[in-house]
Design a protein around this motif. Structure first.
Motif, PDB file in Angstrom:
ATOM      1  N   ASN A 397      10.019  42.249   5.624  1.00  0.00           N
ATOM      2  CA  ASN A 397      11.263  41.749   6.202  1.00  0.00           C
ATOM      3  C   ASN A 397      10.983  40.652   7.218  1.00  0.00           C
ATOM      4  OD1 ASN A 397      12.593  43.981   4.900  1.00  0.00           O
ATOM      5  ND2 ASN A 397      11.990  45.260   6.640  1.00  0.00           N
ATOM      6  N   ALA A 415      11.013  43.104  -3.512  1.00  0.00           N
ATOM      7  CA  ALA A 415      11.870  42.304  -2.638  1.00  0.00           C
ATOM      8  C   ALA A 415      13.287  42.873  -2.684  1.00  0.00           C
ATOM      9  CB  ALA A 415      11.856  40.844  -3.080  1.00  0.00           C
ATOM     10  N   ALA A 416      14.189  42.305  -1.866  1.00  0.00           N
ATOM     11  CA  ALA A 416      15.531  42.875  -1.716  1.00  0.00           C
ATOM     12  C   ALA A 416      16.621  41.893  -2.145  1.00  0.00           C
ATOM     13  CB  ALA A 416      15.761  43.307  -0.264  1.00  0.00           C
ATOM     14  N   TRP A 424      18.170  38.762  -0.698  1.00  0.00           N
ATOM     15  CA  TRP A 424      18.493  38.909   0.716  1.00  0.00           C
ATOM     16  C   TRP A 424      17.773  37.807   1.483  1.00  0.00           C
ATOM     17  CZ3 TRP A 424      15.420  42.437   4.377  1.00  0.00           C
ATOM     18  CH2 TRP A 424      16.051  42.530   5.628  1.00  0.00           C
ATOM     19  N   THR A 427      14.317  38.742   3.075  1.00  0.00           N
ATOM     20  CA  THR A 427      13.256  39.409   2.325  1.00  0.00           C
ATOM     21  C   THR A 427      12.006  38.547   2.277  1.00  0.00           C
ATOM     22  OG1 THR A 427      12.685  40.480   0.218  1.00  0.00           O
ATOM     23  CG2 THR A 427      13.954  38.454   0.079  1.00  0.00           C
ATOM     24  N   THR A 436      12.764  42.735  -7.799  1.00  0.00           N
ATOM     25  CA  THR A 436      13.722  42.804  -6.701  1.00  0.00           C
ATOM     26  C   THR A 436      14.705  43.934  -6.980  1.00  0.00           C
ATOM     27  OG1 THR A 436      13.559  40.463  -6.128  1.00  0.00           O
ATOM     28  CG2 THR A 436      15.586  41.563  -5.517  1.00  0.00           C
ATOM     29  N   THR A 461      13.941  45.606   2.923  1.00  0.00           N
ATOM     30  CA  THR A 461      13.198  45.934   1.703  1.00  0.00           C
ATOM     31  C   THR A 461      12.829  47.419   1.687  1.00  0.00           C
ATOM     32  OG1 THR A 461      11.153  45.159   2.763  1.00  0.00           O
ATOM     33  CG2 THR A 461      12.307  43.605   1.340  1.00  0.00           C
TER      34      THR A 461
END
Length: 630
Positions: A397, A415-416, A424, A427, A436, A461
């Motif tokens: 993050n 990842a997010a 995001w 991320t 992701t 994340t």
């Protein structure tokens, strides 16, 4: 198996769980704190000083107590203000040097308290080079490390220090101190604010815009399940086989431990939980205050096995990815590796936890926090990979680099994404990312100021990672028969999962092509993943993630110290109140040269103020260092 206490072993090194008794130091502390009359003060002081002298005398414990004098030894200090320091070391590849260390470590290293192999039962040559030592010294850890690396018996030596993580307090809101949903004082959240902010921010997001205007909270609170096609496990191919094998899967969480939050009741396997902090069970102490962040393990685990709370939570919503027919198909085994999600303890705790997971025949391990790369964690990650453990890790993050352990070749880096099927904005990203999954504003369990169970939207994340861990556990359960039939080498399990994970990912979302160079193959698709079949032919074509990386060169000690300093300084700058929690570190001359070389400015400018700290350049430097481990 715990070692049996020997006569002369120092009090602070005895395993008091395995060797039942009471620490002398505990008695000393009790006496020191005991109130006495003025007339008794001098007797108390005299007693404490005598006991303190006895407790402080720490005979050396090594593999071999034969300690003949050697001509090449470290400089000895005459100071009496010693502290116990901890180091991971890699011995020379020369067998004679290894044998000499085993026999004569005590005479080579002044103040050596303990020397023990990190892999005591392993027969692998690479494992036998790793040792963990305790040294009493009045010098800084990095000064001692430099002296240790000066010994011909040791190739590399790295201090085992507490590590800042990539997680920032208040990140359950907008990553802004003004808009944080979480109180830095008591670790609580506000449901009204969370719900209101979500509906305003995501009113036009593709995954929730249909539900927010209609007030369909049950739908928009589980947007993450819709995003990953994880809503209807019963409809996936071979569901019966998946369900039959699910209870055979060992899914281990490395985090802050478990709680009794209503959302996760019945979702843990507490017969196999472990605590690598203080030897108790893995319960999260829920300690309040700056840097504590209680309940992180509960929030992340809920994404796997969180069930309907049956009225125990007023604004309930969402459920775990592995939940079907009102029951979690897979239970989470909690391993407590940290008291705080902001500050991990020594790397040895994590090393021991992963070692135990391997020995316990774990199928999947997941970790929702991380820090900078460490040699012994790189080693244990490779060992887990070679044993066929799927280790799913948060990419990170607010760091441009993919953090460790996600950056290591054998792990799965996550990842997010957000409710609009976009990455995001905070991320971590890069070529090390595999996939992701939803991580921004995911509905997770929390406490309010009245300590009542609630749910709020959280970001990180940390929340993307359990989606993929769930998918890994379900994938292995569904394919268990064919995996047992066709797999020839354990690491092939990890690589086959990685292959299926990427092939089944959503690489076009909302008519947009996914940025695969930075955020992995696409967004997780659980249904498509579970539709993949295991065949003998595709297993033959798999490549070991560590092929060609067997002789990775370790960075100079000055660079390693610099990375430790730059990482912690950058984390403190992002974390309100964190500066005051950490004592300023004095760099060695070797590291000061590295700082000047790597930042392009005198080291005193780095120290003078956080305002002069070059964040962009620091991120670039850390990125180079981190990616060298991939």
């Amino acid at each position: 198996m715990e070692s049996v206490v020997q006569p002369g072993d120092p009090d602070n090194m005895i395993d008091w769980m395995g060797n039942e008794g009471i620490r002398v130091s505990s008695i000393l502390n009790m006496i020191a704190k005991m109130p006495v009359s003025k007339a008794m003060e001098k007797y108390k002081s005299s007693l404490v000083s005598v006991l303190d002298t006895n407790v402080s005398s720490t005979p050396v414990h090594t593999e071999n107590r034969t300690t003949p004098s050697k001509p090449y030894v470290m400089n000895r200090s005459e100071s009496t203000t010693n502290q116990t320091l901890y180091f991971e070391i890699q011995l020379s590849g020369v067998k004679e040097m290894q044998n000499d260390w085993k026999q004569n470590a005590a005479s080579l290293v002044p103040g050596l308290v303990l020397s023990e192999p990190l892999y005591p039962m392993s027969t692998e040559q690479a494992h036998r080079l790793f040792y963990y030592i305790h040294v009493q010294s009045d010098k800084t850890p990095w000064e001692v490390a430099a002296e240790l690396e000066g010994l011909p018996q040791i190739d590399t030596c790295t201090p085992d220090l507490e590590m800042s993580t990539d997680i920032k307090p208040g990140h359950y809101g907008r990553w802004s101190g003004n808009e944080s949903l979480e109180s830095l004082d008591d670790g609580t959240a506000d449901w009204d604010k969370s719900e209101g902010d979500f509906k305003i921010r995501w009113a036009n997001a593709s995954l929730v815009k249909e539900f927010i205007p209609k007030g369909q909270s049950g739908e928009y609170r589980k947007w993450n399940l819709n995003a990953t096609n994880a809503n209807n496990l019963k409809d996936v191919k071979a569901y019966d086989s998946l369900k039959a094998n699910a209870d055979k899967i060992r899914l281990i969480q490395l985090d802050t431990g478990y709680t009794d939050h209503s959302k996760v009741l019945g979702g843990y396997n507490l017969l196999q939980d472990e605590d690598f902090i203080d030897g108790e069970d893995a319960r999260d102490e829920m300690s309040m205050g700056i840097l504590k962040q209680p309940g992180h393990g509960t929030r992340t685990a809920s994404i796997i096995m969180g069930n309907r709370a049956n009225g125990r939570i007023e604004n309930d919503g969402n459920q775990g990815v592995a939940v079907a027919e009102e029951e979690s198909l897979v239970k989470v085994i909690p391993y407590r590796i940290s008291k705080s999600v902001i500050l991990i303890g020594r790397g040895r705790n994590l090393f021991n936890a992963v070692s135990q997971a391997i020995n316990a025949n774990a199928d999947v391990v997941f970790m929702c926090m991380g820090s900078y790369p460490r040699p012994m964690i790189y080693s244990i990650a490779k060992t887990a990979y070679e044993r066929g453990v799927i280790w799913v890790c948060a990419a990170g993050n607010m760091v441009e680099s993919v953090i460790a352990p996600a950056v290591y070749p054998g792990t799965i880096a996550v990842a997010a994404s957000n409710p609009n099927n976009e990455p995001w904005r905070y991320t971590s990203y890069g070529p090390a990312v595999d996939i992701t999954a939803p991580g921004e504003d995911v509905y997770v369990p929390f406490k309010n100021k009245k300590q009542e169970d609630i749910m709020v939207f959280g970001s990180g994340t940390s929340y993307a990672t359990p989606h993929v861990a769930s998918a890994a556990a379900l994938w292995k359960a569904k394919n268990l028969k064919n995996l047992n039939k066709f797999i020839e080498k354990p690491w092939q399990i990890v690589e086959l999962f990685r292959k299926h994970l990427k092939e089944s990912a959503q690489d076009v979302v909302d008519n947009r092509e996914w940025d695969q160079k930075r955020f992995g193959a696409g967004i997780l698709d659980v249904t498509a993943l579970l539709a993949k079949e295991v065949t003998a032919e595709e297993i033959k074509g798999l490549k070991n993630a560590y092929a060609g990386k067997e002789s990775r060169k370790e960075w100079d000690l000055g660079v390693r110290e610099t990375v430790h300093f730059l990482w912690n300084t950058a984390r403190r700058k992002l974390t309100p109140g964190f500066e005051s929690e950490q004592v300023g570190e004095a760099l060695t001359e070797r590291a000061r040269i590295s700082v000047a070389a790597m930042t392009g400015r005198p080291v005193n400018k780095v120290f003078e103020s956080y305002g002069q700290f070059d964040e962009d350049q620091t991120e670039r430097l850390l990125k180079v260092y981190f990616e060298s481990f991939n």
